[in-house]
Design a protein around this motif. Structure first.
Motif, PDB file in Angstrom:
ATOM      1  N   THR A  43      -5.028  -9.237   1.700  1.00 45.77           N
ATOM      2  CA  THR A  43      -4.771  -9.135   3.145  1.00 45.77           C
ATOM      3  C   THR A  43      -5.539 -10.208   3.894  1.00 45.77           C
ATOM      4  O   THR A  43      -4.990 -10.893   4.763  1.00 45.77           O
ATOM      5  CB  THR A  43      -5.175  -7.741   3.664  1.00 45.77           C
ATOM      6  OG1 THR A  43      -4.366  -6.767   3.036  1.00 45.77           O
ATOM      7  CG2 THR A  43      -5.026  -7.645   5.172  1.00 45.77           C
ATOM      8  N   SER A  60      -2.060  -9.882  12.191  1.00 48.06           N
ATOM      9  CA  SER A  60      -1.776  -8.450  12.275  1.00 48.06           C
ATOM     10  C   SER A  60      -2.965  -7.671  12.821  1.00 48.06           C
ATOM     11  O   SER A  60      -4.101  -7.867  12.370  1.00 48.06           O
ATOM     12  CB  SER A  60      -1.420  -7.902  10.897  1.00 48.06           C
ATOM     13  OG  SER A  60      -1.341  -6.485  10.941  1.00 48.06           O
ATOM     14  N   HIS A  62      -3.545  -4.815  12.054  1.00 44.18           N
ATOM     15  CA  HIS A  62      -3.923  -3.939  10.948  1.00 44.18           C
ATOM     16  C   HIS A  62      -4.785  -4.644   9.905  1.00 44.18           C
ATOM     17  O   HIS A  62      -5.146  -4.043   8.893  1.00 44.18           O
ATOM     18  CB  HIS A  62      -2.679  -3.373  10.261  1.00 44.18           C
ATOM     19  CG  HIS A  62      -1.800  -2.599  11.186  1.00 44.18           C
ATOM     20  ND1 HIS A  62      -2.149  -1.369  11.692  1.00 44.18           N
ATOM     21  CD2 HIS A  62      -0.599  -2.901  11.716  1.00 44.18           C
ATOM     22  CE1 HIS A  62      -1.197  -0.941  12.499  1.00 44.18           C
ATOM     23  NE2 HIS A  62      -0.242  -1.851  12.529  1.00 44.18           N
ATOM     24  N   THR A  63      -5.119  -5.908  10.151  1.00 50.01           N
ATOM     25  CA  THR A  63      -5.858  -6.689   9.162  1.00 50.01           C
ATOM     26  C   THR A  63      -7.167  -6.027   8.757  1.00 50.01           C
ATOM     27  O   THR A  63      -7.435  -5.845   7.574  1.00 50.01           O
ATOM     28  CB  THR A  63      -6.119  -8.116   9.682  1.00 50.01           C
ATOM     29  OG1 THR A  63      -4.857  -8.754   9.907  1.00 50.01           O
ATOM     30  CG2 THR A  63      -6.911  -8.934   8.685  1.00 50.01           C
ATOM     31  N   PRO A  65      -8.351  -2.805   9.092  1.00 51.71           N
ATOM     32  CA  PRO A  65      -8.224  -1.580   8.295  1.00 51.71           C
ATOM     33  C   PRO A  65      -7.637  -1.826   6.907  1.00 51.71           C
ATOM     34  O   PRO A  65      -7.970  -1.107   5.965  1.00 51.71           O
ATOM     35  CB  PRO A  65      -7.276  -0.698   9.121  1.00 51.71           C
ATOM     36  CG  PRO A  65      -7.312  -1.249  10.491  1.00 51.71           C
ATOM     37  CD  PRO A  65      -7.663  -2.700  10.374  1.00 51.71           C
ATOM     38  N   MET A  66      -6.796  -2.837   6.762  1.00 54.21           N
ATOM     39  CA  MET A  66      -6.185  -3.099   5.464  1.00 54.21           C
ATOM     40  C   MET A  66      -7.133  -3.818   4.506  1.00 54.21           C
ATOM     41  O   MET A  66      -6.961  -3.735   3.293  1.00 54.21           O
ATOM     42  CB  MET A  66      -4.904  -3.907   5.639  1.00 54.21           C
ATOM     43  CG  MET A  66      -3.780  -3.094   6.247  1.00 54.21           C
ATOM     44  SD  MET A  66      -2.323  -4.078   6.642  1.00 54.21           S
ATOM     45  CE  MET A  66      -1.858  -4.701   5.048  1.00 54.21           C
ATOM     46  N   ASN A  75      -8.152   7.110   2.895  1.00 52.55           N
ATOM     47  CA  ASN A  75      -6.779   7.635   2.912  1.00 52.55           C
ATOM     48  C   ASN A  75      -6.619   8.840   1.996  1.00 52.55           C
ATOM     49  O   ASN A  75      -5.967   9.820   2.363  1.00 52.55           O
ATOM     50  CB  ASN A  75      -5.789   6.537   2.532  1.00 52.55           C
ATOM     51  CG  ASN A  75      -5.619   5.531   3.642  1.00 52.55           C
ATOM     52  OD1 ASN A  75      -5.747   5.853   4.813  1.00 52.55           O
ATOM     53  ND2 ASN A  75      -5.343   4.290   3.280  1.00 52.55           N
TER      54      ASN A  75
END
Length: 145
Positions: A43, A60, A62-63, A65-66, A75
């Motif tokens: 990522t 993104s 979301h970078t 958290p990814m 998760n």
């Protein structure tokens, strides 16, 4: 990978629902310890390419958290309703073994009755592969594995 493996382990252990819903396990007595050797390196590298090629506005949201190594354990913890602790050892190739050891300690010390534990990794990108190859950590026996 971690979520699917955890679901399979959860089912193999005889559980059919998350802690709390399955009354045989109390959420405050359930933990997760899922390790990563390097975290979301693909990522990070992919989004760096986006930054260079398309600019800051295209990266993104979301970078972060990814790429965080604790994402898989978090998760899985959310999925099974773990409340005794959600941990992520990051110690290179020993990470998965360290996770299992930490899970055993959680049970031994009375912090948890059940711990979902293991390791996950998917650093399949040209940069880490080149680095591992250059440090002589990969097999050169590709023609006859």
């Amino acid at each position: 990978f971690a979520e699917i493996a955890a679901r399979e382990a959860w089912a193999d252990a005889g559980y059919t629902a998350p802690a709390g819903e399955d009354e045989s396990i109390v959420p405050e007595r359930l933990g997760t310890v899922i390790a990563s050797g390097i975290g979301g390196v693909t990522t990070l590298l992919d989004q760096y390419d986006v930054l260079k090629e398309k600019g800051v506005r295209r990266v993104s949201p979301h970078t972060v958290p990814m790429l965080m190594p604790n994402g898989p354990s978090a998760n899985v913890g959310l999925e099974v309703n773990a409340r005794a602790g959600v941990h992520t050892p990051v110690s290179a190739c020993a990470s998965g073994a360290e996770a299992i050891g930490y899970a055993v300690e959680m049970i031994r010390t009375g912090r948890a009755d059940v711990v979902v534990a293991g390791g996950t990794e998917a650093a399949i990108h040209p940069l880490p592969i080149a680095a591992f190859a250059n440090m002589m950590a990969m097999s050169k026996n590709n023609e006859d594995p």
